[in-house]
Design an enzyme around this catalytic site. Structure first.
Site, PDB file in Angstrom:
ATOM      1  CE  LYS A 267      -4.255   1.837   1.851  1.00 32.29           C
ATOM      2  NZ  LYS A 267      -5.439   1.637   2.681  1.00 32.29           N
TER       3      LYS A 267
ATOM      4  CE  LYS B 282      -4.531 -16.452  -6.216  1.00 34.75           C
ATOM      5  NZ  LYS B 282      -4.360 -15.669  -5.055  1.00 34.75           N
TER       6      LYS B 282
ATOM      7  CE  LYS C 297     -12.702 -10.917  -1.924  1.00 33.32           C
ATOM      8  NZ  LYS C 297     -12.583 -12.289  -1.448  1.00 33.32           N
TER       9      LYS C 297
HETATM   10  P1  ADP Z   1      -9.201 -12.801  -3.255  1.00 33.21           P
HETATM   11  O1  ADP Z   1      -7.889 -12.899  -4.014  1.00 33.21           O
HETATM   12  O2  ADP Z   1     -10.364 -13.049  -4.150  1.00 33.21           O
HETATM   13  O3  ADP Z   1      -9.318 -11.522  -2.448  1.00 33.21           O
HETATM   14  P2  ADP Z   1      -8.608 -14.000  -0.721  1.00 33.21           P
HETATM   15  O4  ADP Z   1      -7.236 -13.417  -0.715  1.00 33.21           O
HETATM   16  O5  ADP Z   1      -9.623 -13.468   0.224  1.00 33.21           O
HETATM   17  O6  ADP Z   1      -9.192 -13.990  -2.216  1.00 33.21           O
HETATM   18  O7  ADP Z   1      -8.456 -15.580  -0.506  1.00 33.21           O
HETATM   19  C1  ADP Z   1      -8.879 -16.316   0.604  1.00 33.21           C
HETATM   20  C2  ADP Z   1      -8.295 -17.720   0.494  1.00 33.21           C
HETATM   21  O8  ADP Z   1      -8.620 -18.324  -0.769  1.00 33.21           O
HETATM   22  C3  ADP Z   1      -6.771 -17.736   0.577  1.00 33.21           C
HETATM   23  O9  ADP Z   1      -6.403 -18.802   1.424  1.00 33.21           O
HETATM   24  C4  ADP Z   1      -6.289 -17.972  -0.826  1.00 33.21           C
HETATM   25  O10 ADP Z   1      -5.122 -18.726  -0.825  1.00 33.21           O
HETATM   26  C5  ADP Z   1      -7.440 -18.750  -1.459  1.00 33.21           C
HETATM   27  N1  ADP Z   1      -7.562 -18.362  -2.892  1.00 33.21           N
HETATM   28  C6  ADP Z   1      -7.998 -17.185  -3.363  1.00 33.21           C
HETATM   29  N2  ADP Z   1      -7.988 -17.154  -4.714  1.00 33.21           N
HETATM   30  C7  ADP Z   1      -7.520 -18.357  -5.111  1.00 33.21           C
HETATM   31  C8  ADP Z   1      -7.275 -18.967  -6.391  1.00 33.21           C
HETATM   32  N3  ADP Z   1      -7.515 -18.326  -7.528  1.00 33.21           N
HETATM   33  N4  ADP Z   1      -6.791 -20.227  -6.412  1.00 33.21           N
HETATM   34  C9  ADP Z   1      -6.545 -20.887  -5.266  1.00 33.21           C
HETATM   35  N5  ADP Z   1      -6.756 -20.387  -4.035  1.00 33.21           N
HETATM   36  C10 ADP Z   1      -7.237 -19.142  -3.947  1.00 33.21           C
END
Ligand code: ADP
Ligand code: TRP
Length: 323
Positions: free
Chosen positions: A111, A190, A193
């Site tokens: 950030k 990947k 969100k």
């Molecule tokens: P985002 O990237 O959508 O904000 P988060 O960081 O909140 O998702 O992810 C929460 C959990 O889900 C973490 O443990 C992360 O490793 C897993 N995760 C998120 N996106 C993926 C993905 N594309 N493939 C595998 N695991 C994922």
């Protein structure tokens, strides 16, 4: 083995969250002697500033997790802020936390690198996470790669505290979630969100089908053979397919003579089917929000009892309570 992990209620869960994390939490609740899973609403407060949204997300996350298979008979499922002992423990840990350690942590560092002003809460984020883990004497923390740094911070802080005040905390180990489960999004990057390329676990089937039909593919002609392994549509299909279905689809790719539209159709059918039971359970739970609040309320009570015990141990160790 006592397993603990937290998941932030920052939006509805997508396939990446399910295959990359939630499904593995569910498996671990059977393998562990004890499992603690919580919804990290205090961490989410560093990004969500809308009270109604945060509470709605928290309730949705609880319903989703229960519908997907976290079982309150096997795991303690609760909301982070229902355990105030964690915030107290966070302060005790803060007093042994070097600034330099937190300056290197990626959430804050990223950030700052973007020239954005960061709050102290984001800076101290890893200390709260350490308190989350240490408060329950957890020894095994399943996390994605991005969180491994934070487990190292937790181990550092626990080690310093133990060194200064005597053995108090159990040093936890990260259990890296299966990274082969990295799920691609609708654009092939990947799924995340923050990239706006997600497919949600509990999306309405009709909407989900539309989103799947819009998955980006290359423009190779129908008759040309294609390599399945490097294709994100095939990777998504593989998440839901049986080994036989997967092999059959791989052969179609290698033979050529099909359009991506057919694969999308097959993917949509499998995905809708795969989550059908969970969707039904979700509908039942969503119709009874009181019951859901009771379940996470009970989880909170169990978590508080354990955290109170560890907090007292830490308070006595450092002298804010008499021995
Ligand atoms: P985002 O990237 O959508 O904000 P988060 O960081 O909140 O998702 O992810 C929460 C959990 O889900 C973490 O443990 C992360 O490793 C897993 N995760 C998120 N996106 C993926 C993905 N594309 N493939 C595998 N695991 C994922
Ligand atoms: N920071 C974690 C994430 O964003 C969530 C979390 C908070 C957590 N406290 C935790 C994970 C304790 C494991 C252990 O994914």
């Amino acid at each position: 083995m006592r397993v603990l992990s937290g998941i932030q209620p920052t939006g509805r869960f997508h396939w990446g969250n399910y295959f990359g994390a939630i499904r593995q939490y569910i498996q671990l609740q059977d393998e562990a002697d004890d499992a603690f899973y919580f919804i990290a609403n205090l961490h989410a407060l560093t990004t969500i500033r809308d009270a109604q949204q945060l509470w709605q997300n928290t309730l949705d996350a609880a319903i989703d997790l229960l519908a997907l298979g976290l079982d309150p008979e096997k795991a303690t499922v609760f909301v982070q802020s229902d355990v105030p002992q964690v915030s107290e423990l966070c302060w005790l840990l803060m007093t042994v936390t070097p600034m330099g350690l937190l300056e290197r942590c990626h959430a804050y560092k990223d950030k700052k690198a973007k020239g954005l002003a960061a709050e102290a809460g984001l800076f101290a984020y890893p200390v709260l996470m350490a308190a989350d883990i240490l408060a329950y004497d957890s020894d095994t923390v399943p996390v994605g790669e991005d969180q491994v740094q934070h487990i190292e911070v937790c181990r550092d802080l626990a080690g310093s505290f133990n060194h200064l005040f005597g053995e108090t905390f159990v040093l936890p180990k990260a259990k890296l979630l299966d990274s082969s489960a990295k799920v691609p999004g609708t654009d092939g990057e990947k799924m995340s969100k923050s990239y706006g390329n997600t497919l949600e676990v509990f999306e309405e089937p009709a909407v989900l089908r539309k989103k799947i039909m819009r998955i980006v593919t290359d423009s190779r002609p129908v008759d040309q053979p294609k390599d399945p392994e490097s294709d994100h549509l095939f990777q998504l299909y593989s998440l839901f397919a049986s080994p036989e279905q997967r092999e059959e689809m791989a052969q179609r790719y290698r033979r050529g003579g099909f359009g991506y539209g057919e694969v999308k159709q097959a993917l949509a059918d499998l995905a809708v089917d795969y989550f059908a039971e969970a969707r039904q359970r979700r509908q039942q739970l969503a119709a009874r929000p009181k019951q859901v609040q009771e379940i996470i309320g009970d989880g909170g009570a169990v978590a508080r009892r354990k955290a109170a015990e560890v907090l007292l141990r830490a308070q006595q160790a450092c002298g804010v309570k008499p021995r």
